[in-house]
Scaffold this active site. Structure first.
Site, short mmCIF file in Angstrom:
data_model
loop_
_atom_site.label_atom_id
_atom_site.label_comp_id
_atom_site.label_asym_id
_atom_site.label_seq_id
_atom_site.Cartn_x
_atom_site.Cartn_y
_atom_site.Cartn_z
N TYR A 313 0.84 -1.19 0.00
CA TYR A 313 0.00 0.00 0.00
C TYR A 313 0.88 1.24 0.00
O TYR A 313 1.78 1.38 0.83
CB TYR A 313 -0.91 -0.03 1.23
CG TYR A 313 -1.76 1.22 1.43
CD1 TYR A 313 -2.40 1.83 0.36
CD2 TYR A 313 -1.92 1.78 2.70
CE1 TYR A 313 -3.17 2.96 0.54
CE2 TYR A 313 -2.70 2.90 2.89
CZ TYR A 313 -3.32 3.49 1.82
OH TYR A 313 -4.09 4.61 2.00
N CYS A 314 0.62 2.14 -0.95
CA CYS A 314 1.32 3.43 -1.04
C CYS A 314 2.82 3.18 -1.16
O CYS A 314 3.28 2.43 -2.02
CB CYS A 314 0.95 4.31 0.15
SG CYS A 314 1.58 6.00 0.06
N LEU A 315 3.62 3.78 -0.29
CA LEU A 315 5.07 3.61 -0.35
C LEU A 315 5.47 2.16 -0.12
O LEU A 315 6.49 1.69 -0.65
CB LEU A 315 5.73 4.52 0.68
CG LEU A 315 7.25 4.62 0.70
CD1 LEU A 315 7.80 4.91 -0.68
CD2 LEU A 315 7.70 5.67 1.70
#
Length: 583
Positions: A313-315
């Site tokens: 998720y995300c980074l």
């Protein structure tokens, strides 16, 4: 347990040899850090260059100035239609249709239109500088909106009259509490912040599980299975370390972890530590080797060598894609095998990062590096301030109007609690992330190094599921979509309604949730642009979670197996673990 790197108590001496500063002089860093404290890490030099570029080019564009002069005259002589102001949520209340408030709203909307025209289309201005000027003008105008002042806002005046002035008193008390909380010394007793009623392990992050591994950087949580048989391939969730992991395990009704467990999957979660100044020299390589790869090694051993469904998720998704490229290349240790790769609102090409790119240039990063060098980390308040600035109209001014002028407090919820539970980012890691990925786009252009060797996303052969969200201001979906140009592995792209957080936390049964997919019969053989994909897609009501879970099953062995068995001596504590409550 491993310990975080220790550094000298003298930051000047400690940083003298630290490569993350690119050999910059310690005195320069110290002086710039003093300026950065005042500006919050914003470079006044970058702002000055942007505005100088704009007004000097405007000065030698008489045709553009003539257009602006004509627009200013029309603004004074011809009112904007009422519908234009009414379409703005700040002026949606019917009271804004009455005089004199209608005149305030109309005049403000005209001013917005004028400055939008003035800050765009000036020939010769560098695109980045033009974006900075236009963004700054919007922020200043939002601050001047008549909705922000009690004597020009009919909603505030109506509430004050109806309550006998109590709404204004309550608003002043809300302001006082927030100010006291912000100015309070460490350890002082102040009023509880929004979301304090949501505590990990009590109201949120309550899915049963055990911590089965810990090093200086991560705890690995294995969640308790539901049933005697599970799918053979475990699911490893890799959250971003910018915030706490429990965005994926909020309340029981909207926990992605609980949903996966209920569907029969073995689920594991990385919980990142909340580093302090002692971790200043931890870099991206540490997060890859001691974070992702260490977790994959443990999952491989726990689950009998079964292939792993990696979910980032995300980074965390960016890190997972780096790890997958390294593993699939054959040039690095395997760390087990990935069955699939799921990237949730995760960028791999940072050439078009949206409005976050406004804060990314050499001058800005020099000031931010100096600020982080001085502290040893970037703290959560400094980071969240940048995100709030991107949507100041909704996250700052509308909230202040509601809480300080109307005297109302938003009812806390689990997502707000998570959003307020910020973490710190080590100086070296965040500097490498911003310079290498955001500024120079090393991953997309084949310059990103893992253990000294460049990795390329084109080496990924693992099937991919890529999720973008429609109103994402952190990872714009068109930027997420660019992985189409970088990776030839088979994958599904899904566009969910909502923003960066709410679009991911999209549990079945949640009202007003939908997602878009492109049906197989509309898929061309070649590449489609984001807009072409959008035009060929169809909207489906409901949560994307079941669609994704069925995709996981298509890449899983349908033969169920017994859940992994953990020896008592390997259990280090109950979920949610100790790292998630670090302050």
């Amino acid at each position: 347990m491993n310990t975080l790197p220790q550094v000298s108590a003298n930051p000047l001496a400690a940083q003298a040899a630290a490569p993350a500063t690119g050999g910059r002089n310690a005195l320069d860093l110290y002086l710039q850090s003093l300026a950065a404290r005042v500006t919050g890490g914003i470079s006044p030099i970058a702002m000055q260059l942007a505005f100088q570029d704009w007004w000097q080019h405007l000065a030698v564009a008489p045709g553009k100035r003539a257009e602006l002069a004509s627009a200013w005259w029309r603004m004074l002589a011809i009112p904007v239609p009422q519908a234009d102001a009414g379409a703005d949520s700040r002026f949606a209340d019917s009271a804004w249709r009455a005089w004199p408030f209608a005149a305030y709203a109309q005049g403000f909307k005209q001013l917005e239109q004028f400055w939008s025209q003035a800050t765009s289309g000036v020939p010769g201005v560098a695109p980045h500088h033009a974006d900075v000027v236009a963004f700054t003008a919007r922020q200043l105008l939002d601050m001047l909106s008549p909705s922000n002042y009690p004597w020009t806002n009919p909603e505030v005046m109506r509430a004050a009259q109806a309550s006998g002035g109590r709404s204004l008193i309550d608003g002043a008390l809300n302001w006082r509490k927030d100010l006291c909380r912000r100015l309070a010394l460490p350890g002082a007793v102040v009023a509880e912040p929004v979301g304090a009623s949501y505590t990990p392990g009590k109201e949120v992050a309550v899915t049963p599980g055990q911590v089965v591994y810990r090093n200086a950087l991560i705890e690995l949580i294995l969640y308790a299975p539901q049933g005697e048989k599970v799918y053979r391939e475990p699911v490893l969730l890799v959250p971003s370390w910018i915030m706490k992991y429990y965005i994926l395990d909020l309340s029981p009704h909207n926990s992605l972890v609980r949903y996966l467990v209920q569907q029969g999957h073995t689920v594991l979660m990385i919980s990142w530590c909340n580093p302090g100044a002692e971790a200043r020299d931890m870099g991206m390589e540490d997060y890859l080797q001691r974070g992702l790869f260490a977790a994959l090694d443990q999952v491989h051993a726990l689950c009998g060598g079964a292939p792993v469904h990696g979910v980032g998720y995300c980074l965390g998704g960016t890190l997972l894609s780096i790890g997958a490229a390294a593993m699939d290349s054959g040039e690095h240790p395997a760390h087990g095998k990935l069955a699939t790769l799921t990237l949730l609102a995760a960028q791999t090409d940072f050439s078009d990062p949206g409005e976050l790119g406004l804060f990314i240039d050499d001058s800005e990063l020099a000031f931010l590096d100096a600020l982080m060098w001085d502290q040893g980390y970037l703290n959560g308040d400094q980071m969240s301030a940048s995100f709030q600035l991107l949507h100041a109209r909704d996250l700052v001014w509308s909230r202040m109007m509601r809480e300080y002028l109307l005297g109302e407090r938003s009812a806390p919820n689990d997502l707000m609690a998570w959003n307020a539970d910020s973490t710190r980012l080590p100086f070296r890691m965040h500097s490498e992330y911003l310079h290498g990925l955001f500024l120079h786009n090393d991953l997309a252009e084949g310059r990103y190094l893992v253990a000294g060797k460049p990795v390329a996303l084109s080496d990924i052969h693992t099937p991919l599921f890529v999720l973008g969200t429609e109103r994402d201001h952190v990872s714009p979906w068109r930027s997420v979509y660019k992985i189409h140009l970088l990776c030839g592995a088979p994958f599904d792209f899904v566009l969910a309604s909502g923003g960066h957080n709410a679009g991911v936390v999209s549990e079945p049964g949640h009202a007003n949730r939908s997602y878009r997919i492109r049906p197989a019969h509309r898929s061309p053989n070649g590449y489609s642009s984001p807009d072409e994909w959008l035009g060929q897609s169809e909207s489906i009501e409901g949560s994307w979670w079941p669609h994704w879970q069925q995709w996981l099953l298509r890449h899983s062995d349908r033969q169920r197996a017994a859940p992994p068995v953990v020896a008592p001596e390997q259990v280090l504590g109950r979920a949610p673990g100790s790292f998630v409550v670090q302050r």
